[in-house]
Design a protein around this motif. Structure first.
Motif, mmCIF file in Angstrom:
data_model
loop_
_atom_site.group_PDB
_atom_site.id
_atom_site.type_symbol
_atom_site.label_atom_id
_atom_site.label_comp_id
_atom_site.label_asym_id
_atom_site.label_seq_id
_atom_site.Cartn_x
_atom_site.Cartn_y
_atom_site.Cartn_z
ATOM 1 N N VAL A 1 20.669 50.422 38.353
ATOM 2 C CA VAL A 1 21.523 51.491 38.894
ATOM 3 C C VAL A 1 21.532 52.665 37.912
ATOM 4 O O VAL A 1 21.378 53.832 38.309
ATOM 5 C CB VAL A 1 22.972 50.982 39.143
ATOM 6 N N LYS A 2 21.671 52.347 36.630
ATOM 7 C CA LYS A 2 21.705 53.405 35.608
ATOM 8 C C LYS A 2 20.381 54.183 35.593
ATOM 9 O O LYS A 2 20.372 55.421 35.536
ATOM 10 C CB LYS A 2 21.972 52.786 34.233
ATOM 11 N N GLY A 3 19.275 53.446 35.692
ATOM 12 C CA GLY A 3 17.959 54.080 35.678
ATOM 13 C C GLY A 3 17.775 55.038 36.856
ATOM 14 O O GLY A 3 17.172 56.101 36.711
ATOM 15 N N GLN A 4 18.316 54.655 38.004
ATOM 16 C CA GLN A 4 18.080 55.474 39.209
ATOM 17 C C GLN A 4 19.116 56.566 39.431
ATOM 18 O O GLN A 4 18.796 57.639 39.921
ATOM 19 C CB GLN A 4 18.043 54.578 40.441
ATOM 20 N N TYR A 5 20.360 56.264 39.100
ATOM 21 C CA TYR A 5 21.437 57.208 39.466
ATOM 22 C C TYR A 5 22.259 57.694 38.275
ATOM 23 O O TYR A 5 23.075 58.599 38.406
ATOM 24 C CB TYR A 5 22.377 56.558 40.492
ATOM 25 N N GLY A 6 22.070 57.058 37.125
ATOM 26 C CA GLY A 6 22.869 57.404 35.950
ATOM 27 C C GLY A 6 23.943 56.354 35.729
ATOM 28 O O GLY A 6 24.122 55.450 36.554
ATOM 29 N N PRO A 7 24.655 56.457 34.594
ATOM 30 C CA PRO A 7 25.664 55.455 34.258
ATOM 31 C C PRO A 7 26.774 55.368 35.305
ATOM 32 O O PRO A 7 27.181 56.387 35.873
ATOM 33 C CB PRO A 7 26.247 55.948 32.931
ATOM 34 N N VAL A 8 27.240 54.150 35.551
ATOM 35 C CA VAL A 8 28.327 53.939 36.520
ATOM 36 C C VAL A 8 29.629 54.472 35.931
ATOM 37 O O VAL A 8 30.007 54.134 34.809
ATOM 38 C CB VAL A 8 28.460 52.432 36.853
ATOM 39 N N GLU A 9 30.318 55.314 36.696
ATOM 40 C CA GLU A 9 31.590 55.893 36.237
ATOM 41 C C GLU A 9 32.792 55.282 36.953
ATOM 42 O O GLU A 9 33.905 55.270 36.433
ATOM 43 C CB GLU A 9 31.568 57.404 36.484
ATOM 44 N N ILE A 10 32.543 54.843 38.194
ATOM 45 C CA ILE A 10 33.598 54.168 38.968
ATOM 46 C C ILE A 10 33.051 52.791 39.336
ATOM 47 O O ILE A 10 31.986 52.695 39.947
ATOM 48 C CB ILE A 10 33.924 54.941 40.266
ATOM 49 N N LEU A 11 33.771 51.758 38.931
ATOM 50 C CA LEU A 11 33.346 50.396 39.263
ATOM 51 C C LEU A 11 34.438 49.714 40.074
ATOM 52 O O LEU A 11 35.596 49.671 39.644
ATOM 53 C CB LEU A 11 33.093 49.589 37.980
ATOM 54 N N VAL A 12 34.066 49.192 41.230
ATOM 55 C CA VAL A 12 35.015 48.411 42.038
ATOM 56 C C VAL A 12 34.500 46.977 42.109
ATOM 57 O O VAL A 12 33.454 46.707 42.701
ATOM 58 C CB VAL A 12 35.176 48.996 43.458
ATOM 59 N N ASN A 13 35.213 46.076 41.447
ATOM 60 C CA ASN A 13 34.863 44.648 41.482
ATOM 61 C C ASN A 13 35.533 44.031 42.701
ATOM 62 O O ASN A 13 36.720 43.707 42.674
ATOM 63 C CB ASN A 13 35.342 43.959 40.198
ATOM 64 N N CYS A 14 34.744 43.914 43.770
ATOM 65 C CA CYS A 14 35.313 43.493 45.066
ATOM 66 C C CYS A 14 34.680 42.204 45.595
ATOM 67 O O CYS A 14 35.196 41.601 46.524
ATOM 68 C CB CYS A 14 35.138 44.639 46.074
ATOM 69 N N ALA A 15 33.562 41.757 44.991
ATOM 70 C CA ALA A 15 32.913 40.533 45.488
ATOM 71 C C ALA A 15 33.864 39.358 45.317
ATOM 72 O O ALA A 15 34.564 39.258 44.304
ATOM 73 C CB ALA A 15 31.619 40.271 44.725
ATOM 74 N N GLY A 16 33.901 38.492 46.295
ATOM 75 C CA GLY A 16 34.775 37.324 46.172
ATOM 76 C C GLY A 16 34.482 36.309 47.253
ATOM 77 O O GLY A 16 33.902 36.629 48.290
ATOM 78 N N ILE A 17 34.864 35.066 46.963
ATOM 79 C CA ILE A 17 34.716 33.981 47.948
ATOM 80 C C ILE A 17 35.966 33.106 47.905
ATOM 81 O O ILE A 17 36.732 33.152 46.938
ATOM 82 C CB ILE A 17 33.484 33.077 47.663
ATOM 83 N N THR A 18 36.140 32.312 48.961
ATOM 84 C CA THR A 18 37.167 31.256 48.939
ATOM 85 C C THR A 18 36.479 29.913 49.174
ATOM 86 O O THR A 18 35.442 29.850 49.853
ATOM 87 C CB THR A 18 38.222 31.462 50.040
ATOM 88 N N ARG A 19 37.032 28.883 48.595
ATOM 89 C CA ARG A 19 36.634 27.486 48.871
ATOM 90 C C ARG A 19 37.927 26.692 48.880
ATOM 91 O O ARG A 19 38.234 25.991 47.932
ATOM 92 C CB ARG A 19 35.702 26.939 47.773
ATOM 93 N N ASP A 20 38.706 26.881 49.964
ATOM 94 C CA ASP A 20 40.058 26.319 49.997
ATOM 95 C C ASP A 20 40.061 24.801 50.159
ATOM 96 O O ASP A 20 39.342 24.260 51.015
ATOM 97 C CB ASP A 20 40.843 26.915 51.164
ATOM 98 N N LYS A 21 40.867 24.160 49.343
ATOM 99 C CA LYS A 21 41.075 22.700 49.430
ATOM 100 C C LYS A 21 42.380 22.380 48.733
ATOM 101 O O LYS A 21 42.703 23.047 47.738
ATOM 102 C CB LYS A 21 39.970 21.946 48.669
ATOM 103 N N THR A 22 43.094 21.376 49.236
ATOM 104 C CA THR A 22 44.249 20.929 48.449
ATOM 105 C C THR A 22 43.728 20.436 47.104
ATOM 106 O O THR A 22 42.555 20.039 46.976
ATOM 107 C CB THR A 22 44.989 19.772 49.152
ATOM 108 N N PHE A 23 44.606 20.418 46.124
ATOM 109 C CA PHE A 23 44.148 20.046 44.778
ATOM 110 C C PHE A 23 43.640 18.603 44.762
ATOM 111 O O PHE A 23 42.719 18.277 44.007
ATOM 112 C CB PHE A 23 45.277 20.247 43.768
ATOM 113 N N LYS A 24 44.214 17.761 45.619
ATOM 114 C CA LYS A 24 43.772 16.367 45.686
ATOM 115 C C LYS A 24 42.293 16.265 46.075
ATOM 116 O O LYS A 24 41.593 15.359 45.664
ATOM 117 C CB LYS A 24 44.650 15.610 46.701
#
Ligand code: NAD
Length: 249
Positions: free
Chosen positions: A78-101
């Motif tokens: 990304v830096k090579g093509q567009y320059g250094p990132v100035e705004i970063l949004v960390n939005c990737a996420g997943i769920t793997r829901d289970k009771t603790f048991k």
């Protein structure tokens, strides 16, 4: 104060909330790059075509944000093509829901590495450039369930609570350097994930929300746009709830 055009990277950029964030930042005039999960390349290309049809030119780049090496490689490109990132949004996420048991080590590790380690993996290769330039906006997408805990989500609640710990600590390191670091904690949002719920489950959730509805992805994106702007310079280390009154503290 007018907001300058910046290079913005959104992980989970082709997801339900990520899409609205990319649209919002691109409409504000930023050069947005959307990071997608590599196995979803076809989906990402279709997504990019759909944005082009809306008049938005948003480059896409694949990376597994649970891997430090792959994240660092992506940031370098990304830096090579567009320059250094100035705004970063960390939005990737997943769920793997289970009771603790029933919680197994794999479901624990997958959620921690995708939702929490990813913040380190993606932010670390960007940090030195932000320090050097004296400007940065980092926005971490957490969840109401990281603030209040949720039955069946020990892994997700731990990761999302940890994400705000990361925000608070990094905010202090960035404060004198022009870098703000903030968390947004959405409640339930109308996305493919919540649309896939059984109707009765979705209705039961909505009944617990004082506003009696889910958030629209655009309502999350609007706050991202606000925090990313130049004139949000004095807000750092905050955890902004967008939950329709679901959790007030
Ligand atoms: P989504 O599944 O539509 O988007 C998440 C994106 O992350 C997907 O495109 C997925 O491919 C990507 N991703 C997953 N693992 C990845 C990996 N290892 N590397 C790179 N990308 C990866 O979900 P969403 O609802 O848009 O959620 C976005 C964020 O908001 C998530 O962090 C989620 O935890 C959070 N959140 C969602 C809600 C909700 O109700 N939808 C509520 C609170 C918080």
């Amino acid at each position: 104060m007018a907001t300058e055009s910046r290079v913005a990277l959104v992980t989970g950029g082709i997801g339900g909330i990520g899409t609205a964030i990319c649209q919002r930042l691109a409409q504000t005039g930023h050069r947005v790059v959307a990071c997608y999960y590599p196995p979803e390349k076809d989906l990402a290309e279709a997504w990019q075509a759909a944005r082009a049809a809306e008049g938005l030119d948003i480059p896409i780049i694949g990376a597994d944000v649970s891997s430090f090496e792959d994240s660092a490689r992506m940031i370098g490109e990304v830096k090579g093509q567009y320059g250094p990132v100035e705004i970063l949004v960390n939005c990737a996420g997943i769920t793997r829901d289970k009771t603790f048991k029933r919680m197994d080590e794999g479901s624990w590790a997958a959620v921690i590495s995708t939702n929490l380690n990813s913040a380190f993996n993606v932010t670390r290769p960007i940090w030195d450039d932000m320090l050097e330039r004296g400007f940065g906006r980092i926005i971490n997408i957490s969840s109401v369930n990281g603030q209040r805990g949720q039955f069946g989500q020990t892994n997700y609640s731990a990761a999302k609570a940890g994400l705000h710990g990361f925000t608070m600590a990094l905010a202090q390191e960035g404060a004198a350097k022009g870098i703000t670091v903030n968390t947004i904690s959405p409640g339930y949002v109308e996305t493919a994930m919540t649309a896939a719920m059984r109707d009765d489950v979705r209705e039961a959730i909505i009944a617990t929300v004082p506003m009696r509805r889910m958030a629209k992805p655009e309502e999350i994106a609007a706050v991202v746009g606000f925090l990313a702007a130049d004139d949000a310079a004095y807000i750092t280390g905050a955890n902004i709830p967008i939950n329709g009154g679901l959790f007030i503290h």
